[in-house]
Design a protein around this motif. Structure first.
Motif, PDB file in Angstrom:
ATOM      1  N   SER A  16       0.821  -1.216   0.000  1.00 53.80           N
ATOM      2  CA  SER A  16       0.000   0.000   0.000  1.00 53.80           C
ATOM      3  C   SER A  16       0.856   1.267   0.000  1.00 53.80           C
ATOM      4  O   SER A  16       0.483   2.267  -0.603  1.00 53.80           O
ATOM      5  CB  SER A  16      -0.973   0.006   1.178  1.00 53.80           C
ATOM      6  OG  SER A  16      -0.262   0.007   2.399  1.00 53.80           O
ATOM      7  N   TRP A  17       2.007   1.233   0.647  1.00 48.87           N
ATOM      8  CA  TRP A  17       2.849   2.432   0.690  1.00 48.87           C
ATOM      9  C   TRP A  17       3.424   2.750  -0.689  1.00 48.87           C
ATOM     10  O   TRP A  17       3.610   3.916  -1.027  1.00 48.87           O
ATOM     11  CB  TRP A  17       3.934   2.313   1.746  1.00 48.87           C
ATOM     12  CG  TRP A  17       5.033   1.343   1.436  1.00 48.87           C
ATOM     13  CD1 TRP A  17       5.072   0.012   1.746  1.00 48.87           C
ATOM     14  CD2 TRP A  17       6.257   1.625   0.758  1.00 48.87           C
ATOM     15  NE1 TRP A  17       6.241  -0.547   1.291  1.00 48.87           N
ATOM     16  CE2 TRP A  17       6.991   0.421   0.686  1.00 48.87           C
ATOM     17  CE3 TRP A  17       6.800   2.782   0.200  1.00 48.87           C
ATOM     18  CZ2 TRP A  17       8.239   0.341   0.069  1.00 48.87           C
ATOM     19  CZ3 TRP A  17       8.052   2.703  -0.405  1.00 48.87           C
ATOM     20  CH2 TRP A  17       8.754   1.495  -0.459  1.00 48.87           C
ATOM     21  N   ILE A  18       3.685   1.730  -1.498  1.00 45.47           N
ATOM     22  CA  ILE A  18       4.176   1.982  -2.855  1.00 45.47           C
ATOM     23  C   ILE A  18       3.054   2.560  -3.716  1.00 45.47           C
ATOM     24  O   ILE A  18       3.276   3.525  -4.462  1.00 45.47           O
ATOM     25  CB  ILE A  18       4.761   0.693  -3.490  1.00 45.47           C
ATOM     26  CG1 ILE A  18       6.047   0.316  -2.754  1.00 45.47           C
ATOM     27  CG2 ILE A  18       5.030   0.893  -4.979  1.00 45.47           C
ATOM     28  CD1 ILE A  18       6.682  -0.981  -3.211  1.00 45.47           C
ATOM     29  N   ARG A  19       1.850   2.006  -3.587  1.00 47.70           N
ATOM     30  CA  ARG A  19       0.706   2.578  -4.313  1.00 47.70           C
ATOM     31  C   ARG A  19       0.520   4.037  -3.916  1.00 47.70           C
ATOM     32  O   ARG A  19       0.304   4.909  -4.756  1.00 47.70           O
ATOM     33  CB  ARG A  19      -0.571   1.780  -4.044  1.00 47.70           C
ATOM     34  CG  ARG A  19      -0.542   0.364  -4.603  1.00 47.70           C
ATOM     35  CD  ARG A  19      -1.909  -0.304  -4.578  1.00 47.70           C
ATOM     36  NE  ARG A  19      -2.615  -0.218  -3.321  1.00 47.70           N
ATOM     37  CZ  ARG A  19      -2.573  -1.135  -2.353  1.00 47.70           C
ATOM     38  NH1 ARG A  19      -1.818  -2.214  -2.488  1.00 47.70           N
ATOM     39  NH2 ARG A  19      -3.270  -0.979  -1.246  1.00 47.70           N
ATOM     40  N   GLY A  20       0.631   4.315  -2.619  1.00 49.40           N
ATOM     41  CA  GLY A  20       0.487   5.682  -2.130  1.00 49.40           C
ATOM     42  C   GLY A  20       1.571   6.606  -2.659  1.00 49.40           C
ATOM     43  O   GLY A  20       1.298   7.758  -3.009  1.00 49.40           O
ATOM     44  N   LEU A  21       2.799   6.100  -2.741  1.00 46.12           N
ATOM     45  CA  LEU A  21       3.904   6.896  -3.275  1.00 46.12           C
ATOM     46  C   LEU A  21       3.642   7.264  -4.731  1.00 46.12           C
ATOM     47  O   LEU A  21       3.747   8.432  -5.113  1.00 46.12           O
ATOM     48  CB  LEU A  21       5.220   6.116  -3.162  1.00 46.12           C
ATOM     49  CG  LEU A  21       6.422   6.753  -3.852  1.00 46.12           C
ATOM     50  CD1 LEU A  21       6.793   8.072  -3.203  1.00 46.12           C
ATOM     51  CD2 LEU A  21       7.606   5.792  -3.848  1.00 46.12           C
ATOM     52  N   TYR A  22       3.288   6.286  -5.556  1.00 41.48           N
ATOM     53  CA  TYR A  22       3.013   6.571  -6.966  1.00 41.48           C
ATOM     54  C   TYR A  22       1.845   7.542  -7.104  1.00 41.48           C
ATOM     55  O   TYR A  22       1.864   8.435  -7.946  1.00 41.48           O
ATOM     56  CB  TYR A  22       2.713   5.290  -7.743  1.00 41.48           C
ATOM     57  CG  TYR A  22       3.881   4.338  -7.867  1.00 41.48           C
ATOM     58  CD1 TYR A  22       5.201   4.744  -7.679  1.00 41.48           C
ATOM     59  CD2 TYR A  22       3.674   3.005  -8.182  1.00 41.48           C
ATOM     60  CE1 TYR A  22       6.259   3.862  -7.794  1.00 41.48           C
ATOM     61  CE2 TYR A  22       4.726   2.111  -8.304  1.00 41.48           C
ATOM     62  CZ  TYR A  22       6.017   2.542  -8.111  1.00 41.48           C
ATOM     63  OH  TYR A  22       7.061   1.673  -8.231  1.00 41.48           O
ATOM     64  N   LYS A  23       0.846   7.356  -6.251  1.00 42.70           N
ATOM     65  CA  LYS A  23      -0.321   8.238  -6.292  1.00 42.70           C
ATOM     66  C   LYS A  23       0.077   9.677  -5.969  1.00 42.70           C
ATOM     67  O   LYS A  23      -0.349  10.613  -6.648  1.00 42.70           O
ATOM     68  CB  LYS A  23      -1.370   7.718  -5.309  1.00 42.70           C
ATOM     69  CG  LYS A  23      -2.745   8.246  -5.519  1.00 42.70           C
ATOM     70  CD  LYS A  23      -3.744   7.504  -4.636  1.00 42.70           C
ATOM     71  CE  LYS A  23      -5.128   8.008  -4.894  1.00 42.70           C
ATOM     72  NZ  LYS A  23      -6.130   7.278  -4.123  1.00 42.70           N
ATOM     73  N   ARG A  24       0.921   9.857  -4.949  1.00 43.35           N
ATOM     74  CA  ARG A  24       1.389  11.203  -4.586  1.00 43.35           C
ATOM     75  C   ARG A  24       2.228  11.818  -5.704  1.00 43.35           C
ATOM     76  O   ARG A  24       2.127  13.006  -5.988  1.00 43.35           O
ATOM     77  CB  ARG A  24       2.189  11.170  -3.283  1.00 43.35           C
ATOM     78  CG  ARG A  24       1.326  11.104  -2.042  1.00 43.35           C
ATOM     79  CD  ARG A  24       2.123  11.316  -0.769  1.00 43.35           C
ATOM     80  NE  ARG A  24       3.227  10.386  -0.582  1.00 43.35           N
ATOM     81  CZ  ARG A  24       3.112   9.134  -0.144  1.00 43.35           C
ATOM     82  NH1 ARG A  24       1.916   8.655   0.150  1.00 43.35           N
ATOM     83  NH2 ARG A  24       4.174   8.371   0.004  1.00 43.35           N
ATOM     84  N   LEU A  25       3.061  11.004  -6.338  1.00 45.54           N
ATOM     85  CA  LEU A  25       3.912  11.519  -7.412  1.00 45.54           C
ATOM     86  C   LEU A  25       3.104  11.879  -8.654  1.00 45.54           C
ATOM     87  O   LEU A  25       3.466  12.798  -9.390  1.00 45.54           O
ATOM     88  CB  LEU A  25       4.992  10.491  -7.768  1.00 45.54           C
ATOM     89  CG  LEU A  25       6.059  10.243  -6.705  1.00 45.54           C
ATOM     90  CD1 LEU A  25       6.961   9.092  -7.119  1.00 45.54           C
ATOM     91  CD2 LEU A  25       6.872  11.497  -6.446  1.00 45.54           C
ATOM     92  N   LEU A  26       2.011  11.166  -8.894  1.00 48.91           N
ATOM     93  CA  LEU A  26       1.199  11.395 -10.097  1.00 48.91           C
ATOM     94  C   LEU A  26       0.085  12.420  -9.886  1.00 48.91           C
ATOM     95  O   LEU A  26      -0.406  13.007 -10.845  1.00 48.91           O
ATOM     96  CB  LEU A  26       0.588  10.076 -10.581  1.00 48.91           C
ATOM     97  CG  LEU A  26       1.566   9.050 -11.138  1.00 48.91           C
ATOM     98  CD1 LEU A  26       0.885   7.707 -11.310  1.00 48.91           C
ATOM     99  CD2 LEU A  26       2.152   9.536 -12.456  1.00 48.91           C
TER     100      LEU A  26
END
Length: 124
Positions: A16-26
């Motif tokens: 979930s933290w990786i999904r959240g990271l990509y979401k924040r970057l995008l």
């Protein structure tokens, strides 16, 4: 990509933290971002009538791994660009054979995501 069309991105990773990271970057780009916790969930999004312009796909996930999900999505007619993003460098050939459009190794950050968006003309 037409400037009036919202780019739809599916982020597929069991962390979930990786999904959240990509979401924040995008998120600054105004994209519509959907998350899936594994390959089976990604396939279900497609089966439910959802189409994506870009799919960021991890490899190691429960239920269905990224290579299997990529193959399934492509065989069902998914037209969005699939970018495999994994720590497993040895899986590049498997991903490309399954229909991935690009392969990258983790970790990736803002610059690498920007390159992906430019490569597939997803920036307005």
């Amino acid at each position: 990509m037409a400037s009036s069309q919202v780019v739809k991105v599916l982020v597929v990773d069991d962390e979930s933290w990786i999904r959240g990271l990509y979401k924040r970057l995008l998120s600054p780009f105004g994209f519509e971002i959907t998350e899936a916790e594994d390959g089976a969930a990604a396939v279900n999004h497609f089966l439910n009538g959802n189409e994506y312009d870009l799919i960021l796909m991890d490899k190691q996930m429960p239920k269905m791994n990224g290579v299997e999900a990529t193959r399934a999505l492509k065989s069902m007619g998914a037209t969005g660009k699939i970018v495999a993003i994994t720590a497993d460098e040895s899986s590049m050939e498997a991903f490309m054979d399954a229909g991935a459009d690009k392969f990258m190794t983790k970790p990736i950050g803002r610059s690498e995501l920007g390159d992906i968006l430019k490569t597939f003309n997803l920036l307005n």
